[in-house]
Design a protein around this motif. Sequence first.
Motif, PDB file in Angstrom:
ATOM      1  N   TYR A   1       0.827  -1.210   0.000  1.00 19.97           N
ATOM      2  CA  TYR A   1       0.000   0.000   0.000  1.00 19.97           C
ATOM      3  C   TYR A   1       0.863   1.263   0.000  1.00 19.97           C
ATOM      4  CZ  TYR A   1       0.636   0.747   5.068  1.00 19.97           C
ATOM      5  OH  TYR A   1       1.156   0.983   6.309  1.00 19.97           O
ATOM      6  N   GLN A   2       2.081   1.176   0.521  1.00 18.43           N
ATOM      7  CA  GLN A   2       2.993   2.318   0.453  1.00 18.43           C
ATOM      8  C   GLN A   2       3.622   2.431  -0.934  1.00 18.43           C
ATOM      9  OE1 GLN A   2       5.580   1.270   3.728  1.00 18.43           O
ATOM     10  NE2 GLN A   2       4.473   2.607   5.148  1.00 18.43           N
ATOM     11  N   GLN A   3       3.966   1.290  -1.531  1.00 23.80           N
ATOM     12  CA  GLN A   3       4.507   1.311  -2.887  1.00 23.80           C
ATOM     13  C   GLN A   3       3.498   1.904  -3.867  1.00 23.80           C
ATOM     14  OE1 GLN A   3       5.535  -2.781  -3.567  1.00 23.80           O
ATOM     15  NE2 GLN A   3       7.424  -2.687  -2.352  1.00 23.80           N
ATOM     16  N   ALA A   4       2.216   1.660  -3.606  1.00 21.77           N
ATOM     17  CA  ALA A   4       1.170   2.145  -4.498  1.00 21.77           C
ATOM     18  C   ALA A   4       0.970   3.648  -4.406  1.00 21.77           C
ATOM     19  CB  ALA A   4      -0.146   1.436  -4.212  1.00 21.77           C
ATOM     20  N   ALA A   5       1.738   4.324  -3.539  1.00 17.42           N
ATOM     21  CA  ALA A   5       1.714   5.786  -3.472  1.00 17.42           C
ATOM     22  C   ALA A   5       3.000   6.390  -4.009  1.00 17.42           C
ATOM     23  CB  ALA A   5       1.490   6.244  -2.026  1.00 17.42           C
ATOM     24  N   ALA A   6       3.949   5.547  -4.434  1.00 15.83           N
ATOM     25  CA  ALA A   6       5.232   6.038  -4.942  1.00 15.83           C
ATOM     26  C   ALA A   6       5.094   6.468  -6.401  1.00 15.83           C
ATOM     27  CB  ALA A   6       6.300   4.946  -4.807  1.00 15.83           C
ATOM     28  N   GLY A   7       6.061   7.235  -6.871  1.00 13.96           N
ATOM     29  CA  GLY A   7       6.057   7.655  -8.262  1.00 13.96           C
ATOM     30  C   GLY A   7       4.896   8.576  -8.578  1.00 13.96           C
ATOM     31  N   ARG A   8       4.347   8.421  -9.776  1.00 10.05           N
ATOM     32  CA  ARG A   8       3.217   9.259 -10.178  1.00 10.05           C
ATOM     33  C   ARG A   8       2.114   8.390 -10.774  1.00 10.05           C
ATOM     34  NH1 ARG A   8       3.486  10.920 -15.829  1.00 10.05           N
ATOM     35  NH2 ARG A   8       5.393  10.177 -16.843  1.00 10.05           N
ATOM     36  N   PRO A   9       0.881   8.865 -10.718  1.00 16.34           N
ATOM     37  CA  PRO A   9      -0.239   8.037 -11.168  1.00 16.34           C
ATOM     38  C   PRO A   9      -0.301   7.910 -12.681  1.00 16.34           C
ATOM     39  CG  PRO A   9      -1.013  10.198 -10.511  1.00 16.34           C
ATOM     40  CD  PRO A   9       0.435  10.143 -10.145  1.00 16.34           C
ATOM     41  N   VAL A  10      -0.827   6.790 -13.138  1.00 14.51           N
ATOM     42  CA  VAL A  10      -1.134   6.541 -14.549  1.00 14.51           C
ATOM     43  C   VAL A  10      -2.644   6.369 -14.644  1.00 14.51           C
ATOM     44  CG1 VAL A  10      -0.799   4.966 -16.495  1.00 14.51           C
ATOM     45  CG2 VAL A  10       1.111   5.481 -14.948  1.00 14.51           C
ATOM     46  N   ALA A  11      -3.244   7.009 -15.633  1.00 14.12           N
ATOM     47  CA  ALA A  11      -4.706   7.104 -15.681  1.00 14.12           C
ATOM     48  C   ALA A  11      -5.397   5.756 -15.832  1.00 14.12           C
ATOM     49  CB  ALA A  11      -5.128   8.045 -16.801  1.00 14.12           C
ATOM     50  N   GLY A  12      -4.842   4.854 -16.645  1.00 13.49           N
ATOM     51  CA  GLY A  12      -5.500   3.574 -16.868  1.00 13.49           C
ATOM     52  C   GLY A  12      -4.624   2.646 -17.667  1.00 13.49           C
ATOM     53  N   MET A  13      -5.123   1.442 -17.934  1.00  9.79           N
ATOM     54  CA  MET A  13      -4.327   0.448 -18.625  1.00  9.79           C
ATOM     55  C   MET A  13      -3.965   0.874 -20.044  1.00  9.79           C
ATOM     56  SD  MET A  13      -3.369  -1.996 -16.729  1.00  9.79           S
ATOM     57  CE  MET A  13      -2.736  -3.042 -18.049  1.00  9.79           C
ATOM     58  N   ALA A  14      -4.767   1.727 -20.649  1.00  9.48           N
ATOM     59  CA  ALA A  14      -4.438   2.189 -21.996  1.00  9.48           C
ATOM     60  C   ALA A  14      -3.151   3.000 -22.010  1.00  9.48           C
ATOM     61  CB  ALA A  14      -5.589   3.026 -22.554  1.00  9.48           C
ATOM     62  N   GLU A  15      -2.818   3.614 -20.873  1.00  7.87           N
ATOM     63  CA  GLU A  15      -1.592   4.416 -20.780  1.00  7.87           C
ATOM     64  C   GLU A  15      -0.461   3.675 -20.076  1.00  7.87           C
ATOM     65  OE1 GLU A  15      -4.638   5.732 -19.697  1.00  7.87           O
ATOM     66  OE2 GLU A  15      -4.941   6.598 -21.693  1.00  7.87           O
TER      67      GLU A  15
END
Length: 314
Positions: free
Chosen positions: A102-116
Amino acid sequence: MSIENVTARISELQARLAQFAPAPSATTGAGFATELTGARIATTGAPSDGTVTGDDVVAEARKYLGLPYVWGGTDPTKGMDCSGLVQVVYRSLGYELPRVSYQQAAAGRPVAGMAEARPGDLLAWDNSSRNNGVDHIAIYIGGGKMIEAPRTGLDIRVVDVPSPPDVIRRIIDQPAPGAAGGVPVAARASAGTPYAELIDAAADRTGVPAGLIAAVARQESGFDPRAVSPAGAQGLMQLMPGTARGLGVTDPFDPAQAIDGGARLLRSLLDRFGRTDLALAAYNAGPGAVSRYGGIPPYQETQSYVRNVMAMVS
């Protein structure tokens, strides 16, 4: 109780404990020392020229195919769990991620969806209603497939992405470190900057723009090499004693050591967060705070700190 239920219950308890963890100190230079405990700064392995690619992440992850799933495991010779696999893969490339999913899932930056989504991105799911946040994470390899450490009794494997992820995060291939919002940062210290030669030399070694190093030094200490904050941060770059030790700085009051250590700290934060403003927020409030809030923390001092430094480099 099944292994899956035990794992879900433990994840729930971890998430609840994290909610009550004290926020890092927002005192200038103080927060990072706490965050450094138990974590290695990513100063080795990651090419400073940004040559690590998503394909590199996938190639590294493939090395562990067939290794047993081990709950809580982080040993690449014996077995790993899902977040252990992610941490080991990225660490080998010079990126230090948190330990749990759950901490790793806050790292980096978000990607909008699987298409991206791109190879190397992290795909994460919240599979249990009994815990808060992500409890499974995997590495996308492209073509609708991913590498995961699934569960006890199964080995690390390549599988189809089973469902749209709840979270997709990109750790690499982010905006170029040293720039934010398209604004370049001076590669050399401007005329009249105190300690310009030391700053330029540190910029050459680390790839951090000299203008950014100089702006942090000005904000942190006003270029006073003997400065000490109320929280105990020391020297030009206001390194806490524990942070200084972690960086190999034996005398934070020595301008050469302070500037070198501060530049390497900035390098690690730029590599981790990929944006100058987030790296500055992490320098001030600690990287854990930036990860928890998914951006600049809502601390008045940290927000003012980021604005002030960014104004100097823009």
